[in-house]
Design a protein around this motif. Structure first.
Motif, short mmCIF file in Angstrom:
data_model
loop_
_atom_site.label_atom_id
_atom_site.label_comp_id
_atom_site.label_asym_id
_atom_site.label_seq_id
_atom_site.Cartn_x
_atom_site.Cartn_y
_atom_site.Cartn_z
N ASP A 1 -28.97 -55.23 -4.66
CA ASP A 1 -28.24 -53.98 -4.44
C ASP A 1 -27.73 -53.97 -3.01
O ASP A 1 -28.41 -54.43 -2.08
CB ASP A 1 -29.17 -52.77 -4.62
CG ASP A 1 -29.50 -52.52 -6.08
OD1 ASP A 1 -28.79 -53.02 -6.96
OD2 ASP A 1 -30.50 -51.81 -6.32
N VAL A 2 -26.54 -53.45 -2.85
CA VAL A 2 -25.98 -53.33 -1.51
C VAL A 2 -25.36 -51.94 -1.36
O VAL A 2 -24.78 -51.40 -2.31
CB VAL A 2 -24.95 -54.46 -1.22
CG1 VAL A 2 -23.72 -54.38 -2.09
CG2 VAL A 2 -24.57 -54.47 0.24
N ARG A 3 -25.58 -51.37 -0.21
CA ARG A 3 -24.96 -50.09 0.18
C ARG A 3 -24.28 -50.33 1.52
O ARG A 3 -24.67 -51.22 2.26
CB ARG A 3 -26.02 -49.00 0.37
CG ARG A 3 -26.72 -48.55 -0.88
CD ARG A 3 -27.82 -47.54 -0.51
NE ARG A 3 -28.43 -46.93 -1.65
CZ ARG A 3 -29.47 -47.44 -2.30
NH1 ARG A 3 -30.03 -48.57 -1.89
NH2 ARG A 3 -29.98 -46.83 -3.35
N LEU B 1 -26.54 -52.58 3.79
CA LEU B 1 -27.97 -52.66 3.52
C LEU B 1 -28.20 -53.41 2.22
O LEU B 1 -27.65 -53.05 1.19
CB LEU B 1 -28.55 -51.24 3.40
CG LEU B 1 -30.00 -51.09 2.94
CD1 LEU B 1 -30.96 -51.68 3.98
CD2 LEU B 1 -30.31 -49.62 2.67
N PHE B 2 -29.01 -54.47 2.27
CA PHE B 2 -29.43 -55.20 1.07
C PHE B 2 -30.79 -54.69 0.63
O PHE B 2 -31.71 -54.56 1.45
CB PHE B 2 -29.54 -56.70 1.34
CG PHE B 2 -28.22 -57.43 1.36
CD1 PHE B 2 -27.50 -57.61 0.19
CD2 PHE B 2 -27.72 -57.95 2.54
CE1 PHE B 2 -26.29 -58.29 0.20
CE2 PHE B 2 -26.52 -58.64 2.57
CZ PHE B 2 -25.80 -58.81 1.39
N SER B 3 -30.92 -54.43 -0.68
CA SER B 3 -32.19 -53.96 -1.26
C SER B 3 -32.44 -54.71 -2.56
O SER B 3 -31.50 -55.16 -3.22
CB SER B 3 -32.14 -52.46 -1.55
OG SER B 3 -31.79 -51.74 -0.40
N GLU B 4 -33.72 -54.80 -2.92
CA GLU B 4 -34.10 -55.46 -4.15
C GLU B 4 -35.27 -54.69 -4.75
O GLU B 4 -36.26 -54.45 -4.06
CB GLU B 4 -34.51 -56.90 -3.83
CG GLU B 4 -34.77 -57.78 -5.01
CD GLU B 4 -35.05 -59.21 -4.56
OE1 GLU B 4 -34.36 -60.10 -5.07
OE2 GLU B 4 -35.96 -59.43 -3.71
N LEU C 1 -34.42 -54.45 2.42
CA LEU C 1 -34.82 -55.71 3.02
C LEU C 1 -34.09 -56.08 4.31
O LEU C 1 -34.69 -56.65 5.21
CB LEU C 1 -34.61 -56.85 2.01
CG LEU C 1 -35.42 -56.73 0.73
CD1 LEU C 1 -35.02 -57.81 -0.26
CD2 LEU C 1 -36.91 -56.80 1.04
N TYR C 2 -32.79 -55.79 4.37
CA TYR C 2 -32.02 -56.29 5.51
C TYR C 2 -30.81 -55.39 5.75
O TYR C 2 -30.12 -55.01 4.80
CB TYR C 2 -31.54 -57.72 5.22
CG TYR C 2 -30.76 -58.37 6.32
CD1 TYR C 2 -31.40 -58.93 7.42
CD2 TYR C 2 -29.37 -58.43 6.26
CE1 TYR C 2 -30.67 -59.55 8.44
CE2 TYR C 2 -28.64 -59.03 7.27
CZ TYR C 2 -29.29 -59.59 8.35
OH TYR C 2 -28.58 -60.18 9.35
N VAL C 3 -30.55 -55.08 6.99
CA VAL C 3 -29.37 -54.30 7.36
C VAL C 3 -28.56 -55.11 8.38
O VAL C 3 -29.12 -55.82 9.22
CB VAL C 3 -29.76 -52.91 7.91
CG1 VAL C 3 -30.64 -52.99 9.12
CG2 VAL C 3 -28.54 -52.06 8.20
N GLY C 4 -27.25 -55.03 8.26
CA GLY C 4 -26.36 -55.73 9.18
C GLY C 4 -25.15 -54.88 9.51
O GLY C 4 -24.94 -53.82 8.92
N ARG C 5 -24.38 -55.36 10.45
CA ARG C 5 -23.16 -54.65 10.84
C ARG C 5 -22.01 -55.64 10.94
O ARG C 5 -22.22 -56.83 11.18
CB ARG C 5 -23.35 -53.92 12.15
CG ARG C 5 -23.64 -54.82 13.32
CD ARG C 5 -23.99 -53.98 14.55
NE ARG C 5 -24.65 -54.76 15.55
CZ ARG C 5 -24.09 -55.16 16.68
NH1 ARG C 5 -22.85 -54.84 16.96
NH2 ARG C 5 -24.77 -55.89 17.54
N THR C 6 -20.81 -55.14 10.73
CA THR C 6 -19.65 -56.02 10.72
C THR C 6 -18.36 -55.21 10.82
O THR C 6 -18.35 -54.01 10.55
CB THR C 6 -19.62 -56.86 9.42
OG1 THR C 6 -18.52 -57.76 9.47
CG2 THR C 6 -19.50 -55.98 8.19
N GLY D 1 -37.75 -49.70 7.81
CA GLY D 1 -38.70 -50.79 8.00
C GLY D 1 -38.25 -52.08 7.35
O GLY D 1 -39.05 -52.78 6.72
N THR D 2 -36.97 -52.41 7.47
CA THR D 2 -36.44 -53.63 6.84
C THR D 2 -37.15 -54.86 7.41
O THR D 2 -37.07 -55.12 8.60
CB THR D 2 -34.92 -53.74 7.03
OG1 THR D 2 -34.60 -53.62 8.41
CG2 THR D 2 -34.19 -52.64 6.24
#
Length: 155
Positions: free
Chosen positions: A122-124, A41-44, A49-54, A146-147
């Motif tokens: 920030d990233v989690r 999860l990227f946050s500012e 703001l944005y969530v991804g998977r990998t 609500g990204t």
């Protein structure tokens, strides 16, 4: 509801809570013990703001903001650059395509700036090895927070 699917769904909230309890880091300060696979999860400024998977968290996060990363690797930064430059509608012609925009001087400058911006966000992350749970958890986190830069549209 299908019993197996119900188990998947019910297992998402604890993973979501672990994600949200994590003290955020930046891509530059990722610890050595970063898990291999999961969602991130990227946050500012405390805005998610944005969530991804990998299946390669550390590598994927670095690809999002490496100056040499292209539109297929730095997808979040590319979305941000599209928004800033007003090129928000995908085209499927040579002129206006992703590769065209990436080479256009005005867009490429903004794209580079956005990769640096993402690098400082920030990233989690949370460990999740199962691809089905990863996909469901990505959607769960996106809906819950609500990204604004996630979409699950087909191309």
């Amino acid at each position: 509801m299908n019993a197996v699917f119900r188990q998947f769904i019910e297992s998402l909230e604890p993973s979501f809570q672990r994600l949200m309890r994590m003290d955020p880091v930046t891509v530059a300060t990722l610890p050595r013990e970063t898990p291999l696979s999961g969602i991130y999860l990227f946050s500012e400024n405390e805005r998610h703001l944005y969530v991804g998977r990998t299946n390669t968290i550390k590598k994927r996060l670095q690809n999002h903001c490496r100056p040499s990363s292209g539109h297929n690797s730095a997808t979040f930064a590319f979305r941000l650059a599209r928004q800033i430059t007003g090129h928000t509608i995908a085209t499927y012609t040579e002129h206006g395509s992703r590769s065209f925009l990436e080479k256009h001087p005005d867009f490429s400058h903004v794209f580079l700036q956005q990769k640096e911006r993402v690098r400082n966000m920030d990233v989690r992350y949370v460990f999740e090895p199962d691809p089905m749970r990863q996909a469901l958890l990505e959607m769960y986190v996106s809906v819950s927070l609500g990204t604004p830069h996630n979409d699950f549209d087909n191309h």
